[in-house]
Scaffold this motif. Structure first.
Motif, PDB file in Angstrom:
ATOM      1  N   HIS A 127      14.378 -14.985 -25.785  1.00 49.40           N
ATOM      2  CA  HIS A 127      14.400 -15.779 -27.009  1.00 49.40           C
ATOM      3  C   HIS A 127      13.303 -15.262 -27.923  1.00 49.40           C
ATOM      4  O   HIS A 127      12.199 -15.797 -27.953  1.00 49.40           O
ATOM      5  CB  HIS A 127      14.223 -17.263 -26.682  1.00 49.40           C
ATOM      6  CG  HIS A 127      15.164 -17.736 -25.609  1.00 49.40           C
ATOM      7  ND1 HIS A 127      14.797 -17.814 -24.288  1.00 49.40           N
ATOM      8  CD2 HIS A 127      16.470 -18.096 -25.670  1.00 49.40           C
ATOM      9  CE1 HIS A 127      15.850 -18.223 -23.574  1.00 49.40           C
ATOM     10  NE2 HIS A 127      16.871 -18.398 -24.385  1.00 49.40           N
ATOM     11  N   GLY A 154      17.719 -17.964 -33.647  1.00 49.28           N
ATOM     12  CA  GLY A 154      17.769 -17.685 -32.216  1.00 49.28           C
ATOM     13  C   GLY A 154      18.931 -18.436 -31.588  1.00 49.28           C
ATOM     14  O   GLY A 154      19.550 -19.300 -32.213  1.00 49.28           O
ATOM     15  N   VAL A 177      20.003 -20.247 -27.731  1.00 52.38           N
ATOM     16  CA  VAL A 177      19.673 -20.581 -26.354  1.00 52.38           C
ATOM     17  C   VAL A 177      20.912 -21.187 -25.693  1.00 52.38           C
ATOM     18  O   VAL A 177      21.680 -21.906 -26.342  1.00 52.38           O
ATOM     19  CB  VAL A 177      18.450 -21.546 -26.265  1.00 52.38           C
ATOM     20  CG1 VAL A 177      18.716 -22.850 -26.996  1.00 52.38           C
ATOM     21  CG2 VAL A 177      18.073 -21.820 -24.819  1.00 52.38           C
ATOM     22  N   HIS A 217       9.828 -17.605 -24.577  1.00 47.17           N
ATOM     23  CA  HIS A 217      10.120 -17.162 -25.938  1.00 47.17           C
ATOM     24  C   HIS A 217       8.971 -16.333 -26.500  1.00 47.17           C
ATOM     25  O   HIS A 217       7.848 -16.371 -25.974  1.00 47.17           O
ATOM     26  CB  HIS A 217      10.404 -18.353 -26.848  1.00 47.17           C
ATOM     27  CG  HIS A 217       9.218 -19.257 -27.040  1.00 47.17           C
ATOM     28  ND1 HIS A 217       8.922 -20.267 -26.153  1.00 47.17           N
ATOM     29  CD2 HIS A 217       8.266 -19.289 -27.993  1.00 47.17           C
ATOM     30  CE1 HIS A 217       7.828 -20.893 -26.576  1.00 47.17           C
ATOM     31  NE2 HIS A 217       7.411 -20.325 -27.676  1.00 47.17           N
TER      32      HIS A 217
END
Ligand SMILES: [Zn+2]
Length: 464
Positions: free
Chosen positions: A164, A172, A174, A241
């Motif tokens: 990430h 982004g 997820v 991340h």
């Protein structure tokens, strides 16, 4: 004389007999109307979900405006066992004094450990009687029951996607699995929340959430996944991340009186427009208050985003165009040699020929067609799962809300409606409630690395 007195006495007798008869009838009517009234009490329970956590307080109101509440009983039934939650007989004064409507308020306190209850189904029952003399003086009965599920286990979140990497102002993706269906879940990025969606993978408990780092959120911004199940239990999870800081350009825009005289009339019908103030004050109202209203309207559109990935591959830009302003340019407005206002430009300005045809950057459903103040005539395309693209200052619009467009379809023509110094397209990409950097979405390699590769890899692992 004697005779007459006798007559008067007789009349008085009839009068009293009549009066007593009237009183008896009135009394009977009163008893029938009040003491023998046939309206049962009304039970109102404030329970939002059929799923309840291990501890909960449920507010209940029982009212009976005809004779008042006499008795209330509440219990939970589970596996043939009854657990009393509430049992009270009200004396007359209390039942009728609350607020003159014979209404009583109380709370059902459920603590499953304390009451020896188990996870799973249970039946909640409430009975209430009023003060009527009906049913041999027990009163009219109101009865309510509700099937509930006791759920005290918080949802678990397992992050399935690996990398990430997000840059300031960037997007982004997820992908995560929930241990149970949840009514609210997604990712928190600082103060912003990005809803997660199921429907892409075969497993309904696998969700994806597009998220974004706003242009002003730096490397220390906290990122965390969040889920709340139907009983209100909450689960949290961090995720690996990496945040890349970015610097943005600065730009000065010179505001002249002749420019103001040209552009202000378009806004004269805006609510609260300050007609009596000097031109520059009118401009400051638009650039401040109207901009705030416009952005609020645009950033609320994501709640109607569809559960589908409508788009495919890199987004397209206005062809044969020159970039006039970049994403997150820090703008200063210069009037008579002085900076009078500031804003951040949360899109990219592209100029081609006058009234150039504008293609849909990618496939999706038309979410909005409207005049949005400073943005002028605007189209928003919903690409699904909270991702949208915006086209502003248009002179012409060829689409309507609800239309499905394919990448490259002409949705309208460039123009200079709204706050525009010349004919151009203001293009923005929105993720959830954040304007993001369009360059990432124009970049097929970025999309491959940050979106498609993740979807494909997890799809292969768990099935699409
Ligand atoms: Zn612009």
């Amino acid at each position: 004389m004697k005779f007459k007195r006798k007559e008067r006495g007789k009349k008085l007798k009839y009068f009293f007999a009549g009066l007593i008869a009237v009183l008896v009838v009135a009394g009977a009517v009163w008893v029938l109307a009040t003491r023998l009234e046939g309206h049962p009490p009304v039970i109102a329970m404030d329970l939002e979900s059929d799923y309840i956590p291990s501890r909960i307080e449920i507010p209940v109101t029982v009212g009976d405006k005809h004779s008042g509440v006499r008795k209330v009983f509440a219990a939970l039934m589970q596996d043939g066992r009854e657990v009393t939650l509430f049992n009270k007989t009200y004396d007359r004064a209390l039942a009728e004094s609350d607020d003159g409507t014979g209404q009583v308020d109380f709370t059902l306190n459920i603590d499953i450990r304390e009451k020896g209850l188990q996870e799973g189904e249970a039946l909640l029952r409430i009975a209430a009687w009023d003060r009527s003399w009906r049913q041999w003086f027990t009163g009219n009965l109101a009865y309510m029951e509700k099937e509930i599920v006791i759920d005290s286990i918080p949802p678990r979140i397992t992050v399935l996607s690996r990398q990430h990497n997000v840059s300031q102002g960037g997007s982004g993706l997820v992908i995560y699995r929930l241990s149970e269906p949840c009514e609210k879940h997604g990712i928190r990025v600082g103060d912003n929340f990005f809803q997660g969606y199921s429907g892409y993978f075969k497993d309904e408990n696998v969700n994806l959430a597009f998220f974004a780092l706003a242009h002003d959120q730096g490397a220390s911004t906290p990122l965390a996944l969040f889920a709340q199940d139907r009983a209100g239990n909450q689960g949290h999870s961090g995720l690996q991340h990496y945040i890349q800081n970015r610097a943005f350009d600065a730009e000065n825009l010179v505001i002249s009186d002749s420019f103001l005289r040209q552009m202000l009339p378009e806004f004269h019908s805006v609510p609260d427009f300050p007609h009596d103030l000097p031109l520059i004050e009118q401009f400051l109202f638009l650039n401040g208050e109207l901009r705030r209203r416009n952005d609020e309207a645009l950033l609320a559109l994501h709640v109607h985003s569809e559960n589908a990935l409508h788009w495919d591959g890199g987004f397209t830009a206005l062809p044969r165009a020159q970039r006039r302003a970049g994403f997150a340019d820090q703008r200063a407005y210069i009037y008579k040699g002085e900076a009078v206002d500031w804003s951040v430009h949360l899109g990219v300005d592209l100029a081609s020929t006058r009234h150039a045809p504008v293609p849909a950057a990618n496939s999706g459903r038309i979410n909005l067609v409207d005049w949005i103040g400073l943005y002028g005539n605007t189209v928003v395309i919903d690409h699904g799962f909270g991702l949208m693209s915006l086209y502003s200052h248009l002179s012409e619009i060829n689409v309507e809300p609800g239309d499905f467009v394919t990448k490259g379809d002409i949705i309208g023509n460039t123009g200079m409606t709204g706050l525009a110094g010349g004919d151009h397209l203001h293009f923005s990409v929105i993720v959830g409630n954040v304007f993001v950097n369009p360059y990432e979405w124009w970049d097929a390699v970025w999309i491959r690395n940050n979106v498609t590769a993740k979807l494909d890899e997890i799809g292969e692992r768990i099935g699409r």
